[in-house]
Motif scaffolding. Structure first.
Motif, short mmCIF file in Angstrom:
data_model
loop_
_atom_site.label_atom_id
_atom_site.label_comp_id
_atom_site.label_asym_id
_atom_site.label_seq_id
_atom_site.Cartn_x
_atom_site.Cartn_y
_atom_site.Cartn_z
N LYS A 16 -16.88 -1.33 13.26
CA LYS A 16 -17.11 -0.04 12.62
C LYS A 16 -15.79 0.71 12.55
O LYS A 16 -14.93 0.56 13.41
CB LYS A 16 -18.11 0.77 13.46
N VAL A 17 -15.64 1.54 11.51
CA VAL A 17 -14.46 2.38 11.36
C VAL A 17 -14.92 3.83 11.18
O VAL A 17 -15.81 4.09 10.37
CB VAL A 17 -13.60 1.97 10.15
N THR A 18 -14.32 4.73 11.95
CA THR A 18 -14.58 6.16 11.80
C THR A 18 -13.23 6.86 11.68
O THR A 18 -12.19 6.28 12.00
CB THR A 18 -15.37 6.73 12.99
N PHE A 19 -13.26 8.11 11.25
CA PHE A 19 -12.02 8.84 11.00
C PHE A 19 -12.06 10.23 11.62
O PHE A 19 -13.10 10.87 11.68
CB PHE A 19 -11.79 9.00 9.49
N SER A 20 -10.91 10.65 12.10
CA SER A 20 -10.68 12.05 12.46
C SER A 20 -9.62 12.55 11.49
O SER A 20 -9.24 11.83 10.56
CB SER A 20 -10.20 12.17 13.91
N LYS A 21 -9.13 13.74 11.71
CA LYS A 21 -8.13 14.29 10.79
C LYS A 21 -6.85 13.45 10.78
O LYS A 21 -6.23 13.25 9.74
CB LYS A 21 -7.81 15.72 11.17
N LYS A 22 -6.45 12.90 11.94
CA LYS A 22 -5.17 12.20 12.04
C LYS A 22 -5.28 10.70 12.33
O LYS A 22 -4.28 10.00 12.27
CB LYS A 22 -4.32 12.83 13.14
N PHE A 23 -6.49 10.21 12.65
CA PHE A 23 -6.61 8.82 13.08
C PHE A 23 -7.79 8.10 12.44
O PHE A 23 -8.81 8.71 12.14
CB PHE A 23 -6.81 8.74 14.61
N ALA A 24 -7.61 6.79 12.28
CA ALA A 24 -8.72 5.88 12.00
C ALA A 24 -9.07 5.26 13.35
O ALA A 24 -8.17 4.84 14.10
CB ALA A 24 -8.31 4.80 11.01
N ARG A 25 -10.35 5.20 13.68
CA ARG A 25 -10.79 4.60 14.93
C ARG A 25 -11.62 3.37 14.62
O ARG A 25 -12.61 3.45 13.90
CB ARG A 25 -11.58 5.61 15.75
N TYR A 41 -0.95 4.72 7.06
CA TYR A 41 -1.75 4.27 5.91
C TYR A 41 -1.94 5.45 4.95
O TYR A 41 -3.01 6.05 4.90
CB TYR A 41 -3.10 3.73 6.38
N PRO A 42 -0.93 5.79 4.16
CA PRO A 42 -1.02 6.96 3.28
C PRO A 42 -2.22 6.93 2.33
O PRO A 42 -2.79 7.98 2.03
CB PRO A 42 0.29 6.93 2.49
N ARG A 43 -2.61 5.76 1.88
CA ARG A 43 -3.77 5.69 0.97
C ARG A 43 -5.04 6.13 1.68
O ARG A 43 -5.88 6.81 1.10
CB ARG A 43 -3.93 4.27 0.42
N LEU A 44 -5.19 5.74 2.94
CA LEU A 44 -6.34 6.20 3.71
C LEU A 44 -6.21 7.67 4.06
O LEU A 44 -7.20 8.42 4.05
CB LEU A 44 -6.49 5.39 5.00
N ASP A 66 -11.51 -0.08 -3.21
CA ASP A 66 -11.21 1.03 -4.13
C ASP A 66 -9.81 1.60 -3.92
O ASP A 66 -9.23 2.16 -4.84
CB ASP A 66 -12.23 2.16 -3.97
N LEU A 67 -9.29 1.48 -2.70
CA LEU A 67 -7.97 2.04 -2.37
C LEU A 67 -6.87 0.98 -2.37
O LEU A 67 -5.70 1.30 -2.21
CB LEU A 67 -8.02 2.71 -1.00
N ASP A 68 -7.26 -0.29 -2.49
CA ASP A 68 -6.32 -1.41 -2.36
C ASP A 68 -5.52 -1.28 -1.05
O ASP A 68 -4.30 -1.33 -1.03
CB ASP A 68 -5.38 -1.49 -3.56
N GLU A 69 -6.27 -1.08 0.04
CA GLU A 69 -5.67 -0.88 1.36
C GLU A 69 -6.40 -1.74 2.38
O GLU A 69 -7.59 -1.98 2.26
CB GLU A 69 -5.78 0.59 1.76
N GLY A 70 -5.66 -2.22 3.35
CA GLY A 70 -6.26 -3.02 4.39
C GLY A 70 -5.58 -2.82 5.73
O GLY A 70 -4.43 -2.38 5.80
N ARG A 84 4.51 0.28 5.66
CA ARG A 84 4.73 -0.04 4.26
C ARG A 84 6.06 0.49 3.73
O ARG A 84 6.76 -0.19 3.01
CB ARG A 84 3.58 0.51 3.42
N GLU A 85 6.47 1.72 4.10
CA GLU A 85 7.70 2.26 3.52
C GLU A 85 8.91 1.44 3.90
O GLU A 85 9.86 1.34 3.15
CB GLU A 85 7.91 3.74 3.89
N HIS A 86 8.89 0.79 5.07
CA HIS A 86 10.00 -0.08 5.45
C HIS A 86 10.05 -1.32 4.55
O HIS A 86 11.11 -1.76 4.17
CB HIS A 86 9.88 -0.51 6.90
N MET A 87 8.90 -1.86 4.22
CA MET A 87 8.85 -3.02 3.36
C MET A 87 9.32 -2.68 1.95
O MET A 87 10.03 -3.45 1.33
CB MET A 87 7.45 -3.61 3.32
N GLU A 88 8.94 -1.50 1.45
CA GLU A 88 9.33 -1.11 0.10
C GLU A 88 10.84 -0.89 0.01
O GLU A 88 11.45 -1.19 -1.01
CB GLU A 88 8.57 0.13 -0.32
#
Length: 91
Positions: A16-25, A41-44, A66-70, A84-88
């Protein structure tokens, strides 16, 4: 020689995935909950609540089509990832 995986794919599977303002849990099969900073994860981070709820679980991977994010849990649990920004910047 028997090799053991770095991350057990049964115990560490996402449930399961849940979210707060600053974190994905992410709740794992063995009862642990890991928190991931949304700034990784800027897209999330910029997604709506409805978009965040539309994820698919694939064992050690979580994907938002829908977000193309994983999220790759093996990378997160072992610390072997790059934001991601380091890879770009390297391309």
């Amino acid at each position: 020689m028997d090799l053991m995986p770095l991350v057990n794919p049964v115990r560490c599977a996402a449930k399961k995935v849940t979210f707060s303002k600053k974190f994905a849990r992410v709740s794992l099969a063995d009862g642990r909950v890991i928190s991931l900073p949304l700034k990784f994860y800027p897209r999330l981070q910029n997604a709506t609540d409805e978009q965040r709820k539309k994820y698919e679980l694939f064992g050690l991977n979580i994907y938002w089509d829908d977000l193309d994010e994983g999220i790759d849990l093996t990378a997160m649990l072992t610390g072997m990832y790059r934001r991601r920004e380091h890879m770009e910047q390297e391309s």
